[in-house]
Design a protein around this motif. Sequence first.
Motif, PDB file in Angstrom:
ATOM      1  N   ARG A  55      39.464  43.216  44.613  1.00 26.04           N
ATOM      2  CA  ARG A  55      40.601  43.991  44.136  1.00 26.04           C
ATOM      3  C   ARG A  55      41.748  43.060  43.732  1.00 26.04           C
ATOM      4  NH1 ARG A  55      45.016  46.032  47.105  1.00 26.04           N
ATOM      5  NH2 ARG A  55      46.003  47.886  46.193  1.00 26.04           N
ATOM      6  N   VAL A  56      42.446  43.431  42.676  1.00 18.69           N
ATOM      7  CA  VAL A  56      43.656  42.728  42.260  1.00 18.69           C
ATOM      8  C   VAL A  56      44.771  43.756  42.135  1.00 18.69           C
ATOM      9  CG1 VAL A  56      44.770  41.400  40.428  1.00 18.69           C
ATOM     10  CG2 VAL A  56      42.403  40.931  41.032  1.00 18.69           C
ATOM     11  N   GLU A  57      45.899  43.481  42.788  1.00 19.49           N
ATOM     12  CA  GLU A  57      47.019  44.405  42.711  1.00 19.49           C
ATOM     13  C   GLU A  57      47.702  44.300  41.354  1.00 19.49           C
ATOM     14  OE1 GLU A  57      49.611  43.876  46.021  1.00 19.49           O
ATOM     15  OE2 GLU A  57      48.124  44.516  47.494  1.00 19.49           O
ATOM     16  N   GLU A  58      48.515  45.285  41.062  1.00 14.67           N
ATOM     17  CA  GLU A  58      49.133  45.386  39.739  1.00 14.67           C
ATOM     18  C   GLU A  58      49.960  44.153  39.386  1.00 14.67           C
ATOM     19  OE1 GLU A  58      52.597  48.047  37.571  1.00 14.67           O
ATOM     20  OE2 GLU A  58      52.600  47.603  39.713  1.00 14.67           O
ATOM     21  N   PHE A  65      44.744  32.516  41.844  1.00 14.00           N
ATOM     22  CA  PHE A  65      43.639  31.974  41.053  1.00 14.00           C
ATOM     23  C   PHE A  65      43.947  30.538  40.616  1.00 14.00           C
ATOM     24  CE2 PHE A  65      42.766  36.386  41.077  1.00 14.00           C
ATOM     25  CZ  PHE A  65      41.472  36.609  40.646  1.00 14.00           C
ATOM     26  N   TYR A  66      45.150  30.327  40.106  1.00 16.90           N
ATOM     27  CA  TYR A  66      45.516  28.976  39.651  1.00 16.90           C
ATOM     28  C   TYR A  66      45.660  27.997  40.817  1.00 16.90           C
ATOM     29  CZ  TYR A  66      46.650  30.866  34.990  1.00 16.90           C
ATOM     30  OH  TYR A  66      46.594  31.448  33.744  1.00 16.90           O
ATOM     31  N   THR A  96      42.768  31.562  33.013  1.00 16.34           N
ATOM     32  CA  THR A  96      43.701  32.287  32.150  1.00 16.34           C
ATOM     33  C   THR A  96      42.998  33.431  31.424  1.00 16.34           C
ATOM     34  OG1 THR A  96      45.061  30.305  31.868  1.00 16.34           O
ATOM     35  CG2 THR A  96      45.300  32.040  30.216  1.00 16.34           C
ATOM     36  N   ALA A  97      41.799  33.190  30.916  1.00 19.55           N
ATOM     37  CA  ALA A  97      41.037  34.262  30.272  1.00 19.55           C
ATOM     38  C   ALA A  97      40.673  35.346  31.280  1.00 19.55           C
ATOM     39  CB  ALA A  97      39.781  33.679  29.629  1.00 19.55           C
ATOM     40  N   GLN A  98      40.310  34.940  32.486  1.00 19.38           N
ATOM     41  CA  GLN A  98      39.960  35.882  33.538  1.00 19.38           C
ATOM     42  C   GLN A  98      41.145  36.779  33.885  1.00 19.38           C
ATOM     43  OE1 GLN A  98      38.800  33.806  37.108  1.00 19.38           O
ATOM     44  NE2 GLN A  98      37.756  35.569  37.982  1.00 19.38           N
ATOM     45  N   LEU A  99      42.328  36.188  34.042  1.00 18.51           N
ATOM     46  CA  LEU A  99      43.516  36.957  34.393  1.00 18.51           C
ATOM     47  C   LEU A  99      43.992  37.820  33.232  1.00 18.51           C
ATOM     48  CD1 LEU A  99      45.455  34.248  36.430  1.00 18.51           C
ATOM     49  CD2 LEU A  99      44.225  36.235  37.320  1.00 18.51           C
ATOM     50  N   THR A 100      43.723  37.381  32.016  1.00 16.11           N
ATOM     51  CA  THR A 100      44.042  38.212  30.856  1.00 16.11           C
ATOM     52  C   THR A 100      43.215  39.491  30.893  1.00 16.11           C
ATOM     53  OG1 THR A 100      44.590  36.251  29.548  1.00 16.11           O
ATOM     54  CG2 THR A 100      44.091  38.287  28.342  1.00 16.11           C
ATOM     55  N   GLU A 101      41.947  39.339  31.210  1.00 13.61           N
ATOM     56  CA  GLU A 101      41.069  40.516  31.305  1.00 13.61           C
ATOM     57  C   GLU A 101      41.501  41.443  32.433  1.00 13.61           C
ATOM     58  OE1 GLU A 101      36.281  41.497  31.853  1.00 13.61           O
ATOM     59  OE2 GLU A 101      36.964  39.464  31.356  1.00 13.61           O
ATOM     60  N   LEU A 102      42.024  40.870  33.508  1.00 15.72           N
ATOM     61  CA  LEU A 102      42.483  41.672  34.645  1.00 15.72           C
ATOM     62  C   LEU A 102      43.856  42.287  34.404  1.00 15.72           C
ATOM     63  CD1 LEU A 102      41.340  39.334  37.568  1.00 15.72           C
ATOM     64  CD2 LEU A 102      40.381  41.572  36.974  1.00 15.72           C
ATOM     65  N   PHE A 109      50.320  33.659  29.573  1.00 19.12           N
ATOM     66  CA  PHE A 109      51.349  33.519  30.606  1.00 19.12           C
ATOM     67  C   PHE A 109      51.430  34.800  31.425  1.00 19.12           C
ATOM     68  CE2 PHE A 109      55.678  33.038  32.315  1.00 19.12           C
ATOM     69  CZ  PHE A 109      55.660  31.704  32.697  1.00 19.12           C
ATOM     70  N   GLU A 110      51.853  34.657  32.671  1.00 16.53           N
ATOM     71  CA  GLU A 110      51.990  35.811  33.574  1.00 16.53           C
ATOM     72  C   GLU A 110      52.778  36.928  32.900  1.00 16.53           C
ATOM     73  OE1 GLU A 110      51.483  37.786  37.187  1.00 16.53           O
ATOM     74  OE2 GLU A 110      51.191  35.610  37.245  1.00 16.53           O
TER      75      GLU A 110
END
Length: 643
Positions: A55-58, A65-66, A96-102, A109-110
């Motif tokens: 799970r990843v919160e909003e 991750f970084y 970065t690609a992973q977090l973009t998808e999430l 950037f965040e």
Amino acid sequence: MTSDRSVVLTATVPVGTPPVWALLQRRLFDVLDDAWRAFADRYCAPDGSLRYAGRVEERDGGDDFYEAFFNWPVLYRLGGADDLLDASKHHWRGVTAQLTELGLVVDEFERGYDWFHLGESMLLFYGICAADPADPEFAARARKFADLYLPGSPSGNYDPVARIIRAPHNGAGGPRFGLQKEWASYGADLTSMSRFGLPLRDLDGITRWDDLADPAHARRMGDAMNARIGRGDTAVDLAATSLAVNAWLYDHDDRYRDWALDYLGAWHERAVACGGVLPDNVGPGGTVGELHDGRWYGGLYGWSWPHGLYSVGNAAVVASVNSVLLGGGDELLSLGRAPLDAVLDHGIEAPVTGTDMSISDRWLAELGDDADRPTLLVPNRHADTGWFDHQPPQLGLPLWLLHASGAESDRDRLERIRKASGYDWRTVRAFRNKEEAGHEAPWLAYLNGDNPDYPAEILRVALGQAARRLELIAADTTDPSDMHIHHWQRINPVLTEALLQLTTGTPQVLYNGGLLPTRLAYWDAGRGRPGLPPDVAALVDTVTADRVRVELVHTGHRHPRTVVVQAGGFGEGRIERVVTESAQSGHPGDPRAYVAPEPVLHSGEIPVGAGHLTVELPPGRRIRLDLRLTPRHRPPSHQTAPV
């Protein structure tokens, strides 16, 4: 690296019996190069992302991750494997690609989060920029990210009239008002936050944590947090200036320098108006306490909640270091100095055990058996009732002020803390915390000439901690869907604290967004890249504002090595002269003798007048360099290679 002329020295003193620290240091480089590969094999997908299905919160998770790779480029800069730099970039891109998808990252950037966590997430990026400033892809990103905070940016993060970052959560999506939706109802069931107490302490009928068990109280607290803590500027946003400094280091575009110094100046003015202590909140109109009935405390990650000095102090010292890099004048150092002096003035003497504090596990590890001894504890937080939450001082904060300034007042502050400590600063304990810091006391004792065994001891500790993490990796059967989001950073086997201290004379990086201006930097002339060459170990045993003494030892027996020694990791220093020693020929002596002849040493001073010098190291030779420096001779910049 700098491009001015360079003195060339040749090491002539025989190593003889190799010093233990040199052998352990080279062993640590070897172990760490195996360790990061083992981590990547176990936890990373082929595209560089982390294997994770949980799970990843909003508004939480991007930093975690970084952080799994935060010190990998630092190891490369110190002399790690040739392919470690490419691996660091690969994982940055994959994550970065992973977090973009999430949904947590927009345009690399965040999307919008607080700078206590954003600072953590940026360490990997800053490290890559410093390790390879010639990479145009990362240089363009550095400018793009810094542009998000400049006046007139389409992001709208910054209000140039009020001189504020407009919301505590900010980023590529602009000011992101309010807090995460998981806190819309802030109830007593949030047990992980209970040790930090109430986020706001002035709501009628809510005076203790258990009051939040009432759903109505929980909703009222959530509403108030969104309206008051989720708007305006907060002190931890000072860490955003690292973005601007990082971009400025490429080509000295003064847009970045001007914004950072103006923003730092605004906070300095607010601190002066508050009697010197850095406030933690500024309202939308630019007024301190605007959303907190005039209080200088109460903002997000501020003095009252949840961490106090741990978050405010870190951002303040990051800001002070950045001001020095930008040449902003010593008055901005008060941003970091004043908070430390304020809490020191309210210190008490008590043991860690038996003292109520929000964070105790780190101190139990750092102090070991000495946690039962009375020692200096300083308040980390402040509310209407005054200062509270007493903990041992975080030595990395005053140490970085000294590192940046070289001022006697900053040295005196550390001595004041040492004298009030109830434990022996020479003791080296085998622990590794999240920041990969905490061994500042025994290192300072070593630099003061009072802890000669420290280099070998801290290297043994680092080797043991790396071995433990390799065993944890080998035994780990955790399924990605069950993995805690902090799992990777807890098990990251790369350790750089000891190497930074011993080879460069530099403390571990400030974890919540600090840049890393090392006292010394190295270039491997044979491989044409940053870091110490293979077989070469380095030990800094003296560090002052205008002097560094380092010994280089070639532990190998076959290949000559050439290392360039630079004053300042960003090329800002100048070596005026060097005192060194040479040996008469005669080694290894007559083969019929049972022992080699003792070398006859001669000391001499050589003018340098440049940012670096070159040392040729034949196998089995060593050299000690007593460097006399001008520490801020030129503007710092990202360096590519010496000439």
